[in-house]
Design an enzyme around this catalytic site. Structure first.
Site, PDB file in Angstrom:
ATOM      1  N   ALA A 107      -3.038 -11.011   7.287  1.00 36.66           N
ATOM      2  CA  ALA A 107      -4.136 -10.649   6.382  1.00 36.66           C
ATOM      3  C   ALA A 107      -3.669 -10.705   4.932  1.00 36.66           C
ATOM      4  CB  ALA A 107      -4.653  -9.246   6.713  1.00 36.66           C
ATOM      5  N   ASP A 149      -6.855  -4.757   8.624  1.00 35.74           N
ATOM      6  CA  ASP A 149      -5.803  -5.450   7.886  1.00 35.74           C
ATOM      7  C   ASP A 149      -6.378  -6.167   6.666  1.00 35.74           C
ATOM      8  OD1 ASP A 149      -4.241  -4.629   9.962  1.00 35.74           O
ATOM      9  OD2 ASP A 149      -3.438  -6.601  10.460  1.00 35.74           O
TER      10      ASP A 149
END
Ligand code: PMV
Length: 310
Positions: A107, A149
């Site tokens: 992420a 995330d």
């Protein structure tokens, strides 16, 4: 040629990973280490990630399954920018956190790439749009992401997250001195999320009870964090670890690391992120105690560093 930069935060999940995929809340904190990316115009779209020494081409499928996941995530994002702006993009990224370690590396990478492309193309996506784009990448990368995330990588800070809702910032009543230590075992978030999904399909009642117990730990943890009650927070980390272990997300190494950290004075310890390897976190009584826990862990395992969460 002009080169433009973007950044994404790494994160640790303090409490609540996996249950968050099933709509329960989770408590997370961004860490100063993350990912930086640089974008420039090019004929073909490529992404190089250092220090991994990996380069993928958006249009060329990879043999290696991990590289192929990276390529697919990158290709989705390139496709979106290509539709609107044409041409290809050369991206160079520098990861400050290990991948496959439960620190939200993919992420952080996706957010840094999106922000570098936004800067290159003078696009101003809102934070929500950046998170949505990052989740499109994450869906390729790890199947059924809760979004925690991506949200943490884009926003930073300490926050409570619930799937489908905005991140709610949490004001800690005092700082937490946390040790982050890497087991050196590669943990695949995708495989771990899929394993929990199989357990859920096999015995839904039992899995839902575990998720509810984790949700209670998270709510309790939020109030302990706000009140600056470190000991209570540490106990909740230990309880959360027991439940994660019951979902077969821990490993012998992670268990050993948690035990060693507790023996070295940690108030609590648990795995963080996907599990099946990757990182664990341990709570020190204060900054000094966190440093000594970190050095005890470093003596046996790859990497350990202290993060002050406030
Ligand atoms: O392993 P990481 O850093 O990607 O963390 C994953 C967190 C999970 O709760 C296991 C999955 C998710 O999408 O929330």
């Amino acid at each position: 040629m002009a080169v433009f930069q973007g950044r994404g935060h790494g994160k640790i999940i303090l409490l609540g990973e996996h249950a968050v995929v099933y709509g329960r809340p989770a408590l997370a904190a961004a860490i100063p280490r993350g990912c930086e990316a640089w974008a420039e115009r090019a004929q073909d779209s490529t992404l190089s990630v250092e220090p991994w020494g990996v380069t993928v081409r958006a249009a060329e499928p990879e043999q290696d399954p991990e590289r192929e996941l990276l390529r697919r995530g990158f290709a989705v994002i390139c496709g979106r920018y290509n539709e609107a702006h044409g041409g290809g993009f050369k991206l160079t990224a520098r990861m400050g956190i290990p991948g496959g370690a439960g620190l939200g590396g993919s992420a952080a990478l996706s957010v840094s790439v999106i922000r570098a492309l936004d800067t290159l193309l003078s696009v101003s996506h809102t934070e929500r749009e950046v998170i949505e784009l990052s989740m499109a990448w994450e869906r390729e990368f790890h199947g059924n992401p809760s979004g925690i995330d991506s949200a943490m990588a884009a926003r930073g800070g300490v926050a409570l997250y619930r799937r489908g809702e905005e991140l709610a910032g949490v004001q800690a009543g005092g700082s937490l001195s946390l040790v982050v230590a890497n087991s050196g075992e590669h943990g695949s978030t995708k495989a771990m999320v899929a394993s929990v999904a199989r357990q859920h399909a096999r015995d839904q009642v039992k899995a839902e009870q575990i998720f509810d117990a984790i949700a209670a730990i998270v709510c309790n943890g939020k109030s302990a964090l706000e009140a600056g009650e470190r000991e209570r927070f540490g106990q909740l980390m230990d309880l959360n670890q027991t439940l994660l272990n019951s979902l077969m997300l821990s490993t012998n190494t992670l268990e050993e690391m948690c035990q060693l950290a507790r023996a070295a004075g940690a108030l609590g310890a648990k795995l963080t992120g996907g599990g099946g390897g990757g990182c664990m976190i341990a709570l020190g009584r204060d900054a000094e105690s966190a440093e000594s826990i970190a050095s005890a862990l470093r003596a046996r395992w790859q990497e350990a560093f202290v993060v002050e969460v406030k």
